[in-house]
Scaffold this active site. Structure first.
Site, mmCIF file in Angstrom:
data_model
loop_
_atom_site.group_PDB
_atom_site.id
_atom_site.type_symbol
_atom_site.label_atom_id
_atom_site.label_comp_id
_atom_site.label_asym_id
_atom_site.label_seq_id
_atom_site.Cartn_x
_atom_site.Cartn_y
_atom_site.Cartn_z
ATOM 1 N N SER A 61 0.922 -1.379 0.172
ATOM 2 C CA SER A 61 -0.002 0.109 -0.115
ATOM 3 C C SER A 61 0.821 1.465 0.161
ATOM 4 O O SER A 61 0.355 2.311 -0.541
ATOM 5 C CB SER A 61 -1.026 -0.139 1.045
ATOM 6 N N GLU A 63 3.484 1.850 -1.783
ATOM 7 C CA GLU A 63 3.517 2.164 -2.929
ATOM 8 C C GLU A 63 2.460 2.752 -3.910
ATOM 9 O O GLU A 63 2.776 3.298 -5.014
ATOM 10 C CB GLU A 63 4.451 1.023 -3.743
ATOM 11 N N HIS A 93 3.823 0.191 12.788
ATOM 12 C CA HIS A 93 4.007 0.330 11.230
ATOM 13 C C HIS A 93 2.893 0.620 10.505
ATOM 14 O O HIS A 93 2.731 1.455 9.571
ATOM 15 C CB HIS A 93 4.572 -0.990 10.873
#
Ligand SMILES: O=c1[nH]c(NC[C@H](O)[C@H](O)[C@H](O)CO)c([N+](=O)[O-])c(=O)[nH]1
Length: 162
Positions: A61, A63, A93
């Site tokens: 995601s 990217e 994260h």
């Protein structure tokens, strides 16, 4: 009773002249594939031609904003649908990616002047993701949110023709 997820406008929408880009991730691929199918089925229900639905894949995601931006440079689309599935792990994260992706996709659509539909599930559990892809186990499979994203893409793409 308020019907959640009803996003299509009340006006009949004809997508036969639209060109749509779908950019999806490979993370959580079985869930992503169900969402992509739901999206494509709805686009076709609004008469978007199969040959006018372009599909590209990226690793995850994070990217999506860069990939959507680059693909939009090489070809013109009436709308882009970014599809990914983020499932919270045991660290922060998840929060950072969700934040970066949502702001990134918003920036791409405003910079490019082309609608970018936010098709990224940000889920705390895998079951939440399965349910929002309409493939949860048991009696309640859920609702495929890809259908809503397909409808939103057609509506937003046609906005400029109103
Ligand atoms: O699409 C996802 N990417 C995820 N991480 C990868 C990230 O999107 C990037 O691909 C990676 O950080 C490389 O830039 C996920 N998790 O880490 O959990 C996730 O759940 N979903």
């Amino acid at each position: 009773e308020f019907k959640k997820g009803v996003t299509a406008s009340s006006q009949p929408m004809n997508g036969s002249g639209l060109k749509i880009l779908i950019v999806h991730t490979r993370w959580n691929l079985p869930i992503v594939e169900a969402l992509v199918k739901g999206t494509k089925d709805k686009l076709k229900a609004f008469n978007v031609k199969e040959e006018n639905i372009v599909t590209q894949a990226v690793p995850g995601s994070y990217e999506l904003p860069f990939a959507c931006s680059k693909f939009m440079e090489v070809s013109s689309y009436d709308a882009v649908i970014a599809i990914g599935v983020l499932i919270k792990g045991s660290t922060m994260h998840f929060e950072y990616i969700c934040d970066a992706v949502s702001h990134g996709l918003m920036r791409v659509q405003l910079d490019k002047g082309i609608p970018v539909i936010f098709g990224v599930l940000t889920c705390l559990t895998e079951h939440q993701a399965l349910h929002r892809a309409g493939i949860a186990p048991g009696d309640d499979h859920g609702h495929n949110h890809g259908e809503d994203w397909g409808a939103a893409a057609v509506e937003m793409a046609l906005l400029k023709y109103r």
